[in-house]
Design an enzyme around this catalytic site. Structure first.
Site, PDB file in Angstrom:
ATOM      1  N   GLY A 258       0.872  -1.420  -0.010  1.00 19.20           N
ATOM      2  CA  GLY A 258       0.192  -0.155  -0.027  1.00 19.20           C
ATOM      3  C   GLY A 258       0.695   1.147  -0.039  1.00 19.20           C
ATOM      4  O   GLY A 258       2.156   1.256   0.262  1.00 19.20           O
ATOM      5  N   HIS A 259       0.291   2.445  -0.192  1.00 22.71           N
ATOM      6  CA  HIS A 259       0.919   3.748  -0.280  1.00 22.71           C
ATOM      7  C   HIS A 259       1.420   3.975   1.246  1.00 22.71           C
ATOM      8  O   HIS A 259       1.149   3.711   2.046  1.00 22.71           O
ATOM      9  CB  HIS A 259      -0.189   4.827  -0.391  1.00 22.71           C
ATOM     10  CG  HIS A 259      -1.101   5.171   0.682  1.00 22.71           C
ATOM     11  ND1 HIS A 259      -2.437   4.082   0.733  1.00 22.71           N
ATOM     12  CD2 HIS A 259      -1.261   5.821   1.463  1.00 22.71           C
ATOM     13  CE1 HIS A 259      -3.181   4.648   1.763  1.00 22.71           C
ATOM     14  NE2 HIS A 259      -2.372   5.653   2.168  1.00 22.71           N
ATOM     15  N   ASN A 260       3.047   4.748   0.882  1.00 21.17           N
ATOM     16  CA  ASN A 260       3.662   5.194   2.110  1.00 21.17           C
ATOM     17  C   ASN A 260       4.426   3.924   2.731  1.00 21.17           C
ATOM     18  O   ASN A 260       5.057   4.204   3.686  1.00 21.17           O
ATOM     19  CB  ASN A 260       2.799   5.837   2.867  1.00 21.17           C
ATOM     20  CG  ASN A 260       2.328   7.075   2.298  1.00 21.17           C
ATOM     21  OD1 ASN A 260       2.525   7.497   1.492  1.00 21.17           O
ATOM     22  ND2 ASN A 260       1.320   7.511   3.089  1.00 21.17           N
ATOM     23  N   SER A 278       1.070   2.920   5.048  1.00 17.62           N
ATOM     24  CA  SER A 278       2.002   3.547   6.060  1.00 17.62           C
ATOM     25  C   SER A 278       2.711   2.600   7.287  1.00 17.62           C
ATOM     26  O   SER A 278       2.979   3.121   7.951  1.00 17.62           O
ATOM     27  CB  SER A 278       1.129   4.653   6.698  1.00 17.62           C
ATOM     28  OG  SER A 278       0.778   5.597   5.729  1.00 17.62           O
TER      29      SER A 278
END
Length: 363
Positions: A258-260, A278
């Site tokens: 996922g993002h980050n 994250s």
């Protein structure tokens, strides 16, 4: 292509005996090996298969009686799977990609292509992209604007490299992977039901309509050296900072990052693992198949999580985890033993209740 016993032994750093000039063209299981095959029997349990095949050369365990097995030569592998790594590297021709740039490829004039690169048909390379020296890119790959790919990369059919993605040297990408898609990030104008549940751990005061507003991904993806990405993996770019994957890390097929997310060096992420946004994954972490990692937590260095483990909270360095939710492996084993005893325990409790009930009615 034929390889001599001497060349193979030298390439994998192993000892050999017998006629070292004999050549083989491929590897095979012992029972199906022909005279041009290198039979793989690095464990004594595979030795009986040699009598069923026609191999003249075999890779065996140290101290094996190769002459007694009727072989003309043998290569000895103290650590079988490590020898397999070297052997498979030597015998694997890789995808056939003709040198140079295929005429049915579209490359933006501002893109830079390194010396010795081989680029197949129907590839598109966007504005300002940089492709390193000796990179091999198979058909139907797209490299978006501003992406940078290091030297000696191998990108297989149909992979998608998004805008501004940065990738190091010796990168391997299997077919269909998507690196640098938008992150899955949305917000509601008012406090959402998800936010309420996170605060109350299940209690909901009121259920009301809500709509989702998109948060765009302004970051990209940064990938280190010697990273491998499996088929149909998806790696989202960061919201502000980049999603990062460290040197030497390997992702199996169908992994979602996922993002980050930040993944450290030399980690091994197996098939169908999902890592929510994250989260931070340390160095040398192993997540077995179908593990799940919650958002905004960290998994420390050298953590090993068994198949299907769901990690909802921070995991300290060196912890071995198993289960849903994740607990120490030894605790999970005890929990499973206790669960198997529940039917017998329930039956005993039922018997005790009958005795107690009968005693009470007698009074």
């Amino acid at each position: 292509m034929a390889h001599s016993v001497a060349d193979i032994a030298q390439a994998i750093g192993a000892e050999a005996a017998g006629d070292l000039t004999l050549t083989v063209t491929h590897a095979s299981e012992p029972a199906t090996a022909g005279p041009q095959a290198l039979a793989l029997a690095m464990d004594p349990k595979y030795a009986p298969g040699l009598a069923k095949g026609q191999a003249q050369v075999a890779m065996l365990w140290p101290g094996a009686d190769w002459q007694g097995m009727g072989l003309r030569a043998a290569i000895f592998a103290p650590r079988g799977r490590l020898a397999m790594a070297g052997l498979s590297r030597m015998l694997d021709p890789g995808p056939q990609i003709a040198p140079g740039v295929h005429p049915m490829t579209v490359i933006d004039p501002s893109a830079q292509i390194g010396a010795g690169a081989a680029i197949g048909p129907f590839v598109t390379i966007g504005a300002g992209a940089v492709i390193g020296a000796r990179a091999r890119i198979a058909g139907h790959v797209s490299v978006a604007e501003g992406a940078r790919i290091g030297n000696d990369a191998l990108i297989c059919q149909g992979a998608r490299i998004g805008a501004r993605v940065r990738i190091g040297d010796r990168f391997i990408c299997q077919p269909g992977a998507v690196i640098g898609a938008d992150g899955f990030s949305f917000v509601t104008p008012e406090k959402s039901g998800v936010e309420e549940i996170r605060e109350t751990l299940g209690k909901r005061d009121e259920i009301h309509q809500q709509s989702w507003t998109r948060i765009h991904s302004l970051g990209a993806v940064t990938i280190g050296d010697d990273v491998e990405i499996g088929a149909n993996c998806t790696i989202d770019r960061g919201t502000i900072r980049d999603t990062t994957i460290g040197n030497g890390t390997k992702l199996d097929n169908q992994v979602h990052v996922g993002h980050n997310v930040q993944i450290g060096n030399d980690s091994l992420i197996c098939g169908q693992v999902g890592i929510a946004g994250s989260s931070r994954i340390g160095n040398r972490v192993v997540l077995a198949g179908q593990c799940g990692v919650n958002d905004n937590i960290f998994v420390g260095d050298d953590v090993i999580a068994g198949g299907g483990t769901k990690i909802f909270t921070n995991a300290p360095a060196g912890r071995v985890l198993l289960g849903y939710p994740a607990v120490k492996m030894e605790a999970h084993v005890e929990i499973q033993k206790a669960l198997r005893r529940l039917p017998r325990l329930a039956a005993r409790v039922g018997e005790i209740e009958k005795i107690v009930g009968a005693s009470s009615s007698g009074d």
